[in-house]
Design a protein around this motif. Sequence first.
Motif, PDB file in Angstrom:
ATOM      1  N   ILE A 115      -4.928  18.390 -10.463  1.00 56.72           N
ATOM      2  CA  ILE A 115      -4.757  19.451 -11.472  1.00 56.72           C
ATOM      3  C   ILE A 115      -4.517  18.818 -12.837  1.00 56.72           C
ATOM      4  CG2 ILE A 115      -3.240  21.328 -12.243  1.00 56.72           C
ATOM      5  CD1 ILE A 115      -2.855  21.977  -9.229  1.00 56.72           C
ATOM      6  N   ARG A 116      -3.669  17.790 -12.866  1.00 55.48           N
ATOM      7  CA  ARG A 116      -3.373  17.095 -14.123  1.00 55.48           C
ATOM      8  C   ARG A 116      -4.648  16.452 -14.675  1.00 55.48           C
ATOM      9  NH1 ARG A 116       0.159  17.995 -17.640  1.00 55.48           N
ATOM     10  NH2 ARG A 116       1.705  18.127 -16.028  1.00 55.48           N
ATOM     11  N   ASN A 117      -5.519  16.001 -13.786  1.00 60.99           N
ATOM     12  CA  ASN A 117      -6.775  15.396 -14.203  1.00 60.99           C
ATOM     13  C   ASN A 117      -7.670  16.421 -14.891  1.00 60.99           C
ATOM     14  OD1 ASN A 117      -8.626  13.310 -14.476  1.00 60.99           O
ATOM     15  ND2 ASN A 117      -9.589  13.761 -12.512  1.00 60.99           N
ATOM     16  N   ILE A 118      -7.619  17.655 -14.422  1.00 60.69           N
ATOM     17  CA  ILE A 118      -8.440  18.729 -15.009  1.00 60.69           C
ATOM     18  C   ILE A 118      -7.895  19.139 -16.369  1.00 60.69           C
ATOM     19  CG2 ILE A 118      -9.146  21.146 -14.762  1.00 60.69           C
ATOM     20  CD1 ILE A 118      -9.161  20.615 -11.688  1.00 60.69           C
ATOM     21  N   VAL A 119      -6.579  19.361 -16.448  1.00 60.30           N
ATOM     22  CA  VAL A 119      -5.991  19.870 -17.686  1.00 60.30           C
ATOM     23  C   VAL A 119      -5.587  18.762 -18.654  1.00 60.30           C
ATOM     24  CG1 VAL A 119      -5.193  21.993 -16.610  1.00 60.30           C
ATOM     25  CG2 VAL A 119      -3.669  20.031 -16.698  1.00 60.30           C
ATOM     26  N   GLY A 120      -5.535  17.532 -18.174  1.00 62.87           N
ATOM     27  CA  GLY A 120      -5.173  16.403 -19.033  1.00 62.87           C
ATOM     28  C   GLY A 120      -3.677  16.130 -19.023  1.00 62.87           C
ATOM     29  N   GLY A 121      -3.314  14.966 -19.485  1.00 65.92           N
ATOM     30  CA  GLY A 121      -1.902  14.600 -19.560  1.00 65.92           C
ATOM     31  C   GLY A 121      -1.520  13.559 -18.526  1.00 65.92           C
ATOM     32  N   ARG A 122      -0.258  13.238 -18.520  1.00 61.53           N
ATOM     33  CA  ARG A 122       0.257  12.201 -17.623  1.00 61.53           C
ATOM     34  C   ARG A 122       0.770  12.820 -16.330  1.00 61.53           C
ATOM     35  NH1 ARG A 122       4.137   8.681 -21.489  1.00 61.53           N
ATOM     36  NH2 ARG A 122       4.832   7.994 -19.445  1.00 61.53           N
ATOM     37  N   SER A 123       0.636  12.063 -15.243  1.00 61.20           N
ATOM     38  CA  SER A 123       1.143  12.506 -13.950  1.00 61.20           C
ATOM     39  C   SER A 123       2.367  11.662 -13.595  1.00 61.20           C
ATOM     40  CB  SER A 123       0.075  12.355 -12.867  1.00 61.20           C
ATOM     41  OG  SER A 123       0.646  12.610 -11.603  1.00 61.20           O
ATOM     42  N   LYS A 124       3.533  12.255 -13.715  1.00 55.46           N
ATOM     43  CA  LYS A 124       4.776  11.531 -13.440  1.00 55.46           C
ATOM     44  C   LYS A 124       4.833  11.074 -11.988  1.00 55.46           C
ATOM     45  CE  LYS A 124       9.790  11.817 -13.937  1.00 55.46           C
ATOM     46  NZ  LYS A 124       9.935  10.459 -13.573  1.00 55.46           N
ATOM     47  N   ALA A 125       4.352  11.871 -11.065  1.00 53.60           N
ATOM     48  CA  ALA A 125       4.391  11.508  -9.650  1.00 53.60           C
ATOM     49  C   ALA A 125       3.567  10.246  -9.378  1.00 53.60           C
ATOM     50  CB  ALA A 125       3.880  12.662  -8.791  1.00 53.60           C
ATOM     51  N   VAL A 126       2.385  10.186  -9.974  1.00 50.05           N
ATOM     52  CA  VAL A 126       1.534   9.004  -9.787  1.00 50.05           C
ATOM     53  C   VAL A 126       2.156   7.795 -10.483  1.00 50.05           C
ATOM     54  CG1 VAL A 126      -0.741   8.007 -10.258  1.00 50.05           C
ATOM     55  CG2 VAL A 126      -0.559  10.372  -9.476  1.00 50.05           C
ATOM     56  N   GLN A 127       2.684   8.003 -11.677  1.00 50.86           N
ATOM     57  CA  GLN A 127       3.315   6.911 -12.405  1.00 50.86           C
ATOM     58  C   GLN A 127       4.509   6.355 -11.620  1.00 50.86           C
ATOM     59  OE1 GLN A 127       3.502   9.206 -16.234  1.00 50.86           O
ATOM     60  NE2 GLN A 127       3.254   7.145 -17.063  1.00 50.86           N
ATOM     61  N   ASP A 128       5.311   7.228 -11.045  1.00 44.31           N
ATOM     62  CA  ASP A 128       6.468   6.785 -10.261  1.00 44.31           C
ATOM     63  C   ASP A 128       6.029   5.986  -9.037  1.00 44.31           C
ATOM     64  OD1 ASP A 128       8.153   7.980 -12.075  1.00 44.31           O
ATOM     65  OD2 ASP A 128       8.548   9.755 -10.834  1.00 44.31           O
ATOM     66  N   THR A 129       4.947   6.422  -8.397  1.00 41.45           N
ATOM     67  CA  THR A 129       4.426   5.692  -7.243  1.00 41.45           C
ATOM     68  C   THR A 129       3.932   4.313  -7.663  1.00 41.45           C
ATOM     69  OG1 THR A 129       3.822   7.744  -6.133  1.00 41.45           O
ATOM     70  CG2 THR A 129       2.729   5.752  -5.374  1.00 41.45           C
ATOM     71  N   MET A 130       3.230   4.244  -8.782  1.00 43.17           N
ATOM     72  CA  MET A 130       2.731   2.959  -9.271  1.00 43.17           C
ATOM     73  C   MET A 130       3.881   2.032  -9.644  1.00 43.17           C
ATOM     74  SD  MET A 130      -0.516   3.274  -9.082  1.00 43.17           S
ATOM     75  CE  MET A 130      -1.385   2.254 -10.204  1.00 43.17           C
ATOM     76  N   ARG A 131       4.907   2.579 -10.275  1.00 47.04           N
ATOM     77  CA  ARG A 131       6.070   1.780 -10.667  1.00 47.04           C
ATOM     78  C   ARG A 131       6.771   1.228  -9.424  1.00 47.04           C
ATOM     79  NH1 ARG A 131       8.139   5.120 -13.936  1.00 47.04           N
ATOM     80  NH2 ARG A 131       7.315   4.125 -15.795  1.00 47.04           N
ATOM     81  N   ALA A 146       0.861  -1.187   0.000  1.00 40.21           N
ATOM     82  CA  ALA A 146       0.000   0.000   0.000  1.00 40.21           C
ATOM     83  C   ALA A 146       0.895   1.234   0.000  1.00 40.21           C
ATOM     84  CB  ALA A 146      -0.911   0.008   1.218  1.00 40.21           C
ATOM     85  N   TYR A 147       0.766   2.034  -1.035  1.00 37.11           N
ATOM     86  CA  TYR A 147       1.569   3.246  -1.162  1.00 37.11           C
ATOM     87  C   TYR A 147       0.672   4.452  -0.956  1.00 37.11           C
ATOM     88  CZ  TYR A 147       6.172   1.744  -2.685  1.00 37.11           C
ATOM     89  OH  TYR A 147       7.437   1.241  -2.730  1.00 37.11           O
ATOM     90  N   GLY A 148       1.119   5.365  -0.119  1.00 41.46           N
ATOM     91  CA  GLY A 148       0.369   6.591   0.112  1.00 41.46           C
ATOM     92  C   GLY A 148       0.716   7.634  -0.929  1.00 41.46           C
ATOM     93  N   MET A 149      -0.293   8.293  -1.387  1.00 35.04           N
ATOM     94  CA  MET A 149      -0.097   9.427  -2.281  1.00 35.04           C
ATOM     95  C   MET A 149      -0.144  10.655  -1.378  1.00 35.04           C
ATOM     96  SD  MET A 149       0.058   8.029  -5.229  1.00 35.04           S
ATOM     97  CE  MET A 149      -0.403   9.089  -6.557  1.00 35.04           C
ATOM     98  N   ASN A 150       0.980  11.317  -1.215  1.00 32.14           N
ATOM     99  CA  ASN A 150       0.988  12.443  -0.289  1.00 32.14           C
ATOM    100  C   ASN A 150       0.150  13.600  -0.834  1.00 32.14           C
ATOM    101  OD1 ASN A 150       2.593  14.120  -1.986  1.00 32.14           O
ATOM    102  ND2 ASN A 150       4.461  13.184  -1.216  1.00 32.14           N
ATOM    103  N   ALA A 151      -0.067  14.581  -0.009  1.00 34.61           N
ATOM    104  CA  ALA A 151      -0.966  15.682  -0.360  1.00 34.61           C
ATOM    105  C   ALA A 151      -0.516  16.404  -1.627  1.00 34.61           C
ATOM    106  CB  ALA A 151      -1.053  16.663   0.802  1.00 34.61           C
ATOM    107  N   PHE A 152       0.795  16.563  -1.809  1.00 31.38           N
ATOM    108  CA  PHE A 152       1.281  17.267  -2.995  1.00 31.38           C
ATOM    109  C   PHE A 152       1.016  16.448  -4.257  1.00 31.38           C
ATOM    110  CE2 PHE A 152       3.999  19.094   0.365  1.00 31.38           C
ATOM    111  CZ  PHE A 152       3.571  20.417   0.249  1.00 31.38           C
ATOM    112  N   LYS A 153       1.246  15.149  -4.190  1.00 32.22           N
ATOM    113  CA  LYS A 153       0.964  14.296  -5.344  1.00 32.22           C
ATOM    114  C   LYS A 153      -0.525  14.322  -5.656  1.00 32.22           C
ATOM    115  CE  LYS A 153       4.756  11.024  -4.798  1.00 32.22           C
ATOM    116  NZ  LYS A 153       5.112   9.634  -4.518  1.00 32.22           N
ATOM    117  N   ASP A 154      -1.361  14.264  -4.598  1.00 31.75           N
ATOM    118  CA  ASP A 154      -2.808  14.324  -4.803  1.00 31.75           C
ATOM    119  C   ASP A 154      -3.208  15.631  -5.478  1.00 31.75           C
ATOM    120  OD1 ASP A 154      -3.515  11.867  -3.839  1.00 31.75           O
ATOM    121  OD2 ASP A 154      -4.023  12.573  -1.832  1.00 31.75           O
ATOM    122  N   LEU A 155      -2.643  16.736  -5.000  1.00 27.97           N
ATOM    123  CA  LEU A 155      -2.972  18.052  -5.542  1.00 27.97           C
ATOM    124  C   LEU A 155      -2.574  18.139  -7.010  1.00 27.97           C
ATOM    125  CD1 LEU A 155      -3.896  21.001  -5.174  1.00 27.97           C
ATOM    126  CD2 LEU A 155      -1.537  21.515  -4.505  1.00 27.97           C
TER     127      LEU A 155
END
Length: 171
Positions: A99-115, A86-95
């Motif tokens: 934002i990336r979800n609104i404007v579109g595109g890839r989220s490197k922070a989320v991808q790095d956490t998943m990797r 279980a990996y926590g997404m910290n507040a900055f990654k969530d924020l």
Amino acid sequence: MANCAGCGVKLTLLNKSTADHCYPCAKAKFDAARSEQEALLNPAKQEAKDEQQKRKAAIEAIMVTTETHTDLVIGKRLGIVTAECAYGMNAFKDLFASIRNIVGGRSKAVQDTMRAARETVLYELKQEASLMGADAVIAVDLDYVQIGDAGWGMVMLVASGTAVQIDITIS
């Protein structure tokens, strides 16, 4: 200047460990001598260590998502192995992800956490299988689950597979 007797790299004041070896080669030479000395002092312990290293090396090479494989002859199924992370997404990654979800595109922070989560669970899956005496893990499955609301989030990754012993590897 002379070259390293082990790897051939040019020896300088910064990388010279002994008269004829660079630091990495001198360390490798020292480690080999130490292992040889330990093997002489305690052969049973060394045999067990060698067997464990062989098993880890074999299991590193064989991990498949299918139940069967053309190059593997499964001798014995040892059982199901699982690993969770279980990996926590910290507040900055969530924020930034929102934002990336609104404007579109890839989220490197989320991808790095998943990797990182994937690498962790696969490593732990291999370790669990190795402890069972397995040579391979077949039918590997990865399941991702989001835990939490929009206010906070964690990613849980579960890996499962079947630990097996291989009879013959056909090349």
